[in-house]
Design an enzyme around this catalytic site. Structure first.
Site, PDB file in Angstrom:
ATOM      1  N   THR A  23      12.762 -78.586  -9.752  1.00 34.14           N
ATOM      2  CA  THR A  23      13.717 -77.628 -10.307  1.00 34.14           C
ATOM      3  C   THR A  23      13.081 -76.970 -11.517  1.00 34.14           C
ATOM      4  O   THR A  23      12.153 -77.529 -12.100  1.00 34.14           O
ATOM      5  CB  THR A  23      14.986 -78.387 -10.778  1.00 34.14           C
ATOM      6  OG1 THR A  23      15.609 -78.996  -9.662  1.00 34.14           O
ATOM      7  CG2 THR A  23      15.991 -77.509 -11.457  1.00 34.14           C
ATOM      8  N   SER A  43      21.867 -77.913  -3.149  1.00 36.90           N
ATOM      9  CA  SER A  43      21.337 -78.618  -4.321  1.00 36.90           C
ATOM     10  C   SER A  43      22.393 -78.724  -5.422  1.00 36.90           C
ATOM     11  O   SER A  43      23.420 -78.051  -5.380  1.00 36.90           O
ATOM     12  CB  SER A  43      20.164 -77.839  -4.906  1.00 36.90           C
ATOM     13  OG  SER A  43      19.103 -77.817  -4.006  1.00 36.90           O
ATOM     14  N   GLY A  62      19.482 -84.245  -6.215  1.00 38.41           N
ATOM     15  CA  GLY A  62      20.715 -83.477  -6.303  1.00 38.41           C
ATOM     16  C   GLY A  62      21.973 -84.271  -6.017  1.00 38.41           C
ATOM     17  O   GLY A  62      22.953 -84.179  -6.760  1.00 38.41           O
TER      18      GLY A  62
HETATM   19  N1  GLY Z   1      17.559 -80.995  -7.964  1.00 40.54           N
HETATM   20  C1  GLY Z   1      17.220 -80.276  -6.825  1.00 40.54           C
HETATM   21  C2  GLY Z   1      17.711 -80.830  -5.582  1.00 40.54           C
HETATM   22  O1  GLY Z   1      17.997 -82.005  -5.454  1.00 40.54           O
HETATM   23  O2  GLY Z   1      17.862 -80.103  -4.638  1.00 40.54           O
END
Ligand code: GLY
Length: 282
Positions: free
Chosen positions: A157, A187, A209
């Site tokens: 990210t 996400s 996420g």
């Molecule tokens: N933090 C990004 C995802 O899990 O998609």
């Protein structure tokens, strides 16, 4: 009256340690350059403009898993998600799983002024195209190589939080997702669990996420920070809880006094921050 020193914190994802020293130095150098440009922007703009601007720079760099460098979902498509939150107005906007748009964070920023502020999928793309946002391929040789290996993201990210000279706070986060996930998976980045700002603090999260959403991470920290009157304590308490559940996540945070807090349960978190002449990089 206390003078506010504009402060900018950026993140390039939490994930595995970058063991290759040369690559680590390369990413550090890139983040230093982006931080530099972002901080200059912050000195002549407000917090929401600065976090949008600097997140766009991170999206444009193929080293990071967002925008141009986004990881691909299991069907080989890049679906991009981004959000912004303006703490001064308590206003949130985002795009979910948009395809073929270069800078989803710019779309999110534009949606901030609309009554329908969170758009998803083909309709989000149509809105962005009609509004004149740049289209183009968001697959790179690297993301295709990783997809062929069925690889999940090592760093997942990008994002930023800022405090401007007027004392306003804002947050932005953008991602290509985890990599090789089920097509259509959503996400955390385009949700308040990862992107949150109030008139007291701003937070941008990174990591797995699903776990970030289940922890409502950014909202939880922000609420606690306001109740405890301490961003640091709010981070400590929240991360002790997510660590106990073996959650895999990190976050950058900033409050209206200019206090910066960065914490992660992951082996590393790529970050940088600047406040006046003071600067720190991972
Ligand atoms: N933090 C990004 C995802 O899990 O998609």
């Amino acid at each position: 009256m206390r003078r506010i020193i504009p402060t900018l914190v950026i993140q390039g994802g939490a994930g595995g340690l970058i063991k290759d020293k040369r690559r680590r130095l390369k990413i550090r150098k890139k983040m230093a350059g982006i931080l530099d440009r972002g901080y200059k922007k912050l000195l002549s703009a407000n917090a929401i403009a600065a976090v949008t601007w600097v997140t766009r720079l991170l999206e444009n760099d193929p080293e990071f898993n967002a925008g141009r460098g986004a990881m691909l979902q299991a069907d080989g498509k890049a679906r991009l998600s981004a959000a912004v939150m303006d703490g001064a107005r308590s206003r949130f906007a985002g795009v979910i799983n948009i395809e073929g748009i270069r800078n989803p964070v710019l779309v999110a920023r534009s949606l901030l002024e609309e009554s329908s502020r969170i758009l998803a999928g083909p309709e989000a793309r149509r809105w962005a195209v009609d509004a004149g946002f740049e289209t183009g391929a968001t697959r790179t040789a690297r993301s295709i190589r990783l997809w062929e290996k069925k690889s999940s993201a090592g760093s997942d990210t990008v994002g930023a939080v800022a405090l401007d000279a007027f004392g306003q706070l804002a947050s932005a986060t953008s991602t290509g997702g985890r990599g090789y996930e089920c097509p259509g998976r959503v996400s955390d980045s385009p949700m308040p669990a990862a992107t949150y700002a109030t008139d007291y603090c701003a937070i941008s999260a990174t990591g797995h996420g699903e776990e970030i959403i289940e922890a409502a991470l950014a909202v939880r920290i922000a609420q606690r920070a306001a109740d405890m009157n301490s961003l640091k304590q709010a981070f400590r308490k929240t991360f002790s809880e997510v660590s106990a559940r073996k959650g895999y996540m990190g976050a950058i945070g900033l409050n209206r006094l200019g206090h910066v807090v960065i914490q992660t349960t992951t082996p590393s978190l790529l970050y940088g921050w600047q406040q006046g002449k003071f600067r720190k990089l991972f």
